[in-house]
Enzyme design. Sequence first.
Site, short mmCIF file in Angstrom:
data_model
loop_
_atom_site.label_atom_id
_atom_site.label_comp_id
_atom_site.label_asym_id
_atom_site.label_seq_id
_atom_site.Cartn_x
_atom_site.Cartn_y
_atom_site.Cartn_z
N TYR A 239 -5.31 5.38 -8.10
CA TYR A 239 -5.89 5.03 -9.41
C TYR A 239 -6.33 6.28 -10.14
O TYR A 239 -5.66 7.30 -10.09
CB TYR A 239 -7.04 4.02 -9.24
CG TYR A 239 -6.65 2.84 -8.38
CD1 TYR A 239 -5.67 1.97 -8.81
CD2 TYR A 239 -7.23 2.62 -7.15
CE1 TYR A 239 -5.28 0.89 -8.03
CE2 TYR A 239 -6.86 1.54 -6.36
CZ TYR A 239 -5.88 0.69 -6.82
OH TYR A 239 -5.50 -0.36 -6.04
N VAL A 257 -6.49 -2.62 -3.98
CA VAL A 257 -7.82 -3.23 -4.14
C VAL A 257 -8.17 -4.20 -3.01
O VAL A 257 -9.27 -4.72 -2.97
CB VAL A 257 -8.01 -3.92 -5.52
CG1 VAL A 257 -7.96 -2.92 -6.65
CG2 VAL A 257 -7.01 -5.04 -5.73
N1 GLU Z 1 -2.73 -7.45 -7.86
C1 GLU Z 1 -3.64 -6.46 -8.37
C2 GLU Z 1 -3.57 -6.42 -9.87
O1 GLU Z 1 -2.50 -6.57 -10.40
C3 GLU Z 1 -3.25 -5.13 -7.79
C4 GLU Z 1 -4.31 -4.19 -8.04
C5 GLU Z 1 -4.33 -3.05 -7.10
O2 GLU Z 1 -4.37 -3.16 -5.87
O3 GLU Z 1 -4.33 -1.97 -7.69
O4 GLU Z 1 -4.55 -6.27 -10.53
#
Ligand code: GLU
Length: 303
Positions: A239, A257
């Site tokens: 991120y 996440v």
């Molecule tokens: N399914 C989550 C989303 O689309 C993934 C987020 C993640 O792990 O960064 O928000």
Amino acid sequence: MNLQAILDDIVATLRPELGRSGKVADYIPALARVPADQFGIALRTADGQEVASGDSATPFSIQSVSKLFSLTLGVRALDEKLWERIGREPSGNPFNSLVQLEREQGVPRNPFINAGAIAVADRLLSVGDGLDDLLAFLRSLTGETITVDEEVAASEAATGFRNVALANFMKSFGKIDNDIPAVLDVYFRQCAIRMDCRQLARAAAFLCRDGVHPLQRTEVLGVRQARRINALMLTCGTYDAAGEFAFRIGLPCKSGVGGAIVAVVPDELTVCVWSPALDATGNSVLGMRALELFVARTGMSVF
Ligand code: GLU
């Protein structure tokens, strides 16, 4: 080096911290119910030794770690052509941001932000069977049965308004070829894949073996392709904290996440840590601490 002793020591050091800081992701209702006080770690060396400690066999939602494997399939199928629709720069924005996408004409900054992974899902549907290919790939890499947690997938589909927006937005720029519901179905379900630390460390092992399959002598990726995935993990895999990860840990990492982080020590090993409580950037608090301890104790770093 006694890797078992190192992992056991990391578990013992961090266990008193369980549940003390960070917060389980709650924007996906099915994830909010995961108990925070869990911690697992597992590694696989380039020559196939597997070592684990803590809750290393407890399955969890792999979430964005799935983006590593969908990208690998995309690179395998399309190689350079994949980059016609997806960039390779850190975004400097939250993983689900829409702002940059407007300025940059529907081309996501990199394959690890949500827009980038949705664009990869679209490509996978154009060249094959999308999610089925991804599940078959993970089964081959682990030698085990890998499934989707349908409750988490449904929960994401019911609440993923921003992802729906991102997909439609890219489609409006002509950057998505397939129908949006089909593309999002791949994306939501890939995020809801359930695996444990042991399986993820094994599945990612081709990244520490110059692209060679963990369980066979076959090539998953070419040497150059595998190195490039590691480069993207280092610059974009965590991120908006990739700089902090490079500074504090110094290894290519991909986080999700659900609380997992996969890290690669090229030519040596892959390691997966998991603990569900996240910091403000969406990375596992204890996962990051564990990787810092691991690097300090083993001296392993790409720098
Ligand atoms: N399914 C989550 C989303 O689309 C993934 C987020 C993640 O792990 O960064 O928000």
